[in-house]
Design a protein around this motif. Structure first.
Motif, mmCIF file in Angstrom:
data_model
loop_
_atom_site.group_PDB
_atom_site.id
_atom_site.type_symbol
_atom_site.label_atom_id
_atom_site.label_comp_id
_atom_site.label_asym_id
_atom_site.label_seq_id
_atom_site.Cartn_x
_atom_site.Cartn_y
_atom_site.Cartn_z
ATOM 1 N N THR A 181 0.801 -1.228 0.000
ATOM 2 C CA THR A 181 0.000 0.000 0.000
ATOM 3 C C THR A 181 0.834 1.278 0.000
ATOM 4 O O THR A 181 0.315 2.332 -0.364
ATOM 5 N N ARG A 182 2.097 1.188 0.422
ATOM 6 C CA ARG A 182 2.990 2.344 0.590
ATOM 7 C C ARG A 182 2.403 3.354 1.576
ATOM 8 O O ARG A 182 2.733 4.541 1.546
ATOM 9 N N ALA A 183 1.545 2.889 2.455
ATOM 10 C CA ALA A 183 0.900 3.767 3.436
ATOM 11 C C ALA A 183 1.529 3.571 4.808
ATOM 12 O O ALA A 183 2.296 2.631 5.039
ATOM 13 N N VAL A 184 1.198 4.456 5.727
ATOM 14 C CA VAL A 184 1.636 4.326 7.113
ATOM 15 C C VAL A 184 0.838 3.203 7.777
ATOM 16 O O VAL A 184 -0.391 3.186 7.713
ATOM 17 N N VAL A 185 1.530 2.268 8.418
ATOM 18 C CA VAL A 185 0.885 1.116 9.052
ATOM 19 C C VAL A 185 1.175 1.155 10.551
ATOM 20 O O VAL A 185 2.307 1.410 10.970
ATOM 21 N N HIS A 186 0.142 0.897 11.352
ATOM 22 C CA HIS A 186 0.266 0.945 12.811
ATOM 23 C C HIS A 186 -0.111 -0.385 13.451
ATOM 24 O O HIS A 186 -1.038 -1.062 12.992
ATOM 25 N N LEU A 187 0.584 -0.715 14.530
ATOM 26 C CA LEU A 187 0.193 -1.802 15.428
ATOM 27 C C LEU A 187 0.017 -1.174 16.798
ATOM 28 O O LEU A 187 0.901 -0.453 17.276
ATOM 29 N N ALA A 188 -1.121 -1.434 17.446
ATOM 30 C CA ALA A 188 -1.398 -0.762 18.708
ATOM 31 C C ALA A 188 -2.171 -1.654 19.662
ATOM 32 O O ALA A 188 -2.839 -2.606 19.247
ATOM 33 N N ILE A 189 -2.052 -1.337 20.950
ATOM 34 C CA ILE A 189 -2.844 -1.985 21.988
ATOM 35 C C ILE A 189 -3.495 -0.893 22.832
ATOM 36 O O ILE A 189 -3.146 0.276 22.728
ATOM 37 N N ARG A 190 -4.437 -1.309 23.665
ATOM 38 C CA ARG A 190 -5.072 -0.350 24.566
ATOM 39 C C ARG A 190 -4.298 -0.266 25.868
ATOM 40 O O ARG A 190 -3.863 -1.276 26.419
ATOM 41 N N GLU A 191 -4.121 0.949 26.364
ATOM 42 C CA GLU A 191 -3.552 1.160 27.689
ATOM 43 C C GLU A 191 -4.496 2.072 28.436
ATOM 44 O O GLU A 191 -4.499 3.293 28.242
ATOM 45 N N GLY A 192 -5.335 1.499 29.258
ATOM 46 C CA GLY A 192 -6.341 2.282 29.968
ATOM 47 C C GLY A 192 -7.325 2.894 28.998
ATOM 48 O O GLY A 192 -7.993 2.199 28.240
ATOM 49 N N THR A 193 -7.409 4.220 28.990
ATOM 50 C CA THR A 193 -8.334 4.913 28.090
ATOM 51 C C THR A 193 -7.599 5.554 26.917
ATOM 52 O O THR A 193 -8.089 6.509 26.321
ATOM 53 N N GLU A 194 -6.423 5.020 26.588
ATOM 54 C CA GLU A 194 -5.653 5.528 25.460
ATOM 55 C C GLU A 194 -5.180 4.367 24.588
ATOM 56 O O GLU A 194 -5.187 3.205 25.019
ATOM 57 N N VAL A 195 -4.759 4.700 23.385
ATOM 58 C CA VAL A 195 -4.174 3.707 22.505
ATOM 59 C C VAL A 195 -2.655 3.880 22.558
ATOM 60 O O VAL A 195 -2.140 4.997 22.484
ATOM 61 N N LEU A 196 -1.953 2.763 22.726
ATOM 62 C CA LEU A 196 -0.495 2.766 22.802
ATOM 63 C C LEU A 196 0.053 2.157 21.513
ATOM 64 O O LEU A 196 -0.272 1.028 21.171
ATOM 65 N N TYR A 197 0.887 2.924 20.807
ATOM 66 C CA TYR A 197 1.430 2.467 19.527
ATOM 67 C C TYR A 197 2.701 1.643 19.756
ATOM 68 O O TYR A 197 3.718 2.160 20.205
#
Length: 257
Positions: free
Chosen positions: A94-110
């Motif tokens: 895709t040549r796009a920005v790709v993210h992997l993330a998990i939840r940390e409390g009420t925020e998303v952690l990359y």
């Protein structure tokens, strides 16, 4: 018994949490119960080592070295290591920005990010935290979070980031329902103007353990292709992880019934 130097250092680090990410010297001293002079001396040592960082404003934040140590926690390391080749495959296609993330409390952690070549404004970075409600990966994780976490976000954390951020609880509830029904989330300039995203859950034995997302300038005409690519990668990650895998969770909703 007198406190040891190590216990004092740990008490300083322990003053940082989700509500105290940036602190002044006096705040850290007050919350740790240590004298200002001792706090100042120990913070200088922590700063030199990379455990904290002093900003130009004079405030202190947790340093990157602590983040790197945190990645040694088995859950995040296994997840990042397993997901890495899949992230690069998506990026290559895709040549796009790709993210992997998990939840940390009420925020998303990359946990990881593969940068794209498209001209898209990106505010995330590996190790950064952003709101759940205004990011694609965050919405996926929020949709599958425990009920108490969802209620906390809906009642207290729907802050406006851009003019397009969804801040109405009823509208967000409807979005979360659609995400669970359709299997993906999407955002339209809700975190950053000029950036749209789409994301899917990563599941192990029916449990959502992470989210995989792509950020692009425009989703028109390509959303279906991006969702399909993400879902293939997410299934691959989920199958590769050990059965019963679950990353360490921090904050509200960490306990499972």
């Amino acid at each position: 018994m007198a406190a040891t130097v190590s216990s004092k250092l740990l008490s300083l680090l322990g003053t940082f949490d989700s509500r105290h990410r940036r602190q002044t010297l006096s705040s850290i001293a007050r919350r740790s119960g240590l004298p200002i002079s001792t706090t100042h001396r120990l913070l200088a040592e922590l700063d030199a080592w990379g455990a904290v960082r002093r900003l130009e404003s004079g405030e202190y934040v947790i340093g990157r070295r602590i983040w790197r140590l945190g990645l040694l926690a088995a859950g995040e390391v296994d997840l990042s290591r397993v997901a890495e080749p899949f992230l690069h495959d998506i990026h290559a296609a895709t040549r796009a920005v790709v993210h992997l993330a998990i939840r940390e409390g009420t925020e998303v952690l990359y946990l990881d990010r593969v940068s794209g070549h498209a001209s898209v404004p990106i505010v995330s970075s590996t190790g950064s935290r952003l709101p759940l409600h205004s990011t694609g990966v965050g919405k996926v994780l929020l949709a599958h979070a425990p009920a108490d976490v969802q209620e906390d976000v809906l009642l207290h954390h729907l802050t406006r980031v851009t003019a397009y951020t969804v801040t109405e609880p009823g509208r967000m509830r409807a979005q979360l329902h659609r995400i669970r029904r359709d299997g993906y989330a999407q955002t339209f300039e809700e975190m950053t103007l000029g950036a749209c995203s789409v994301a899917v859950p990563v599941e192990v034995d029916g449990q959502v353990v992470a989210a995989l997302g792509i950020v692009v300038p425009d989703l028109r005409n390509i959303r279906g292709r991006l969702v399909a690519a993400l879902q293939v990668a997410a299934r691959g990650i989920g199958r590769t992880l050990d059965p019963g895998f679950h990353p360490p969770e921090i904050g509200p909703g960490a306990e499972r019934a």
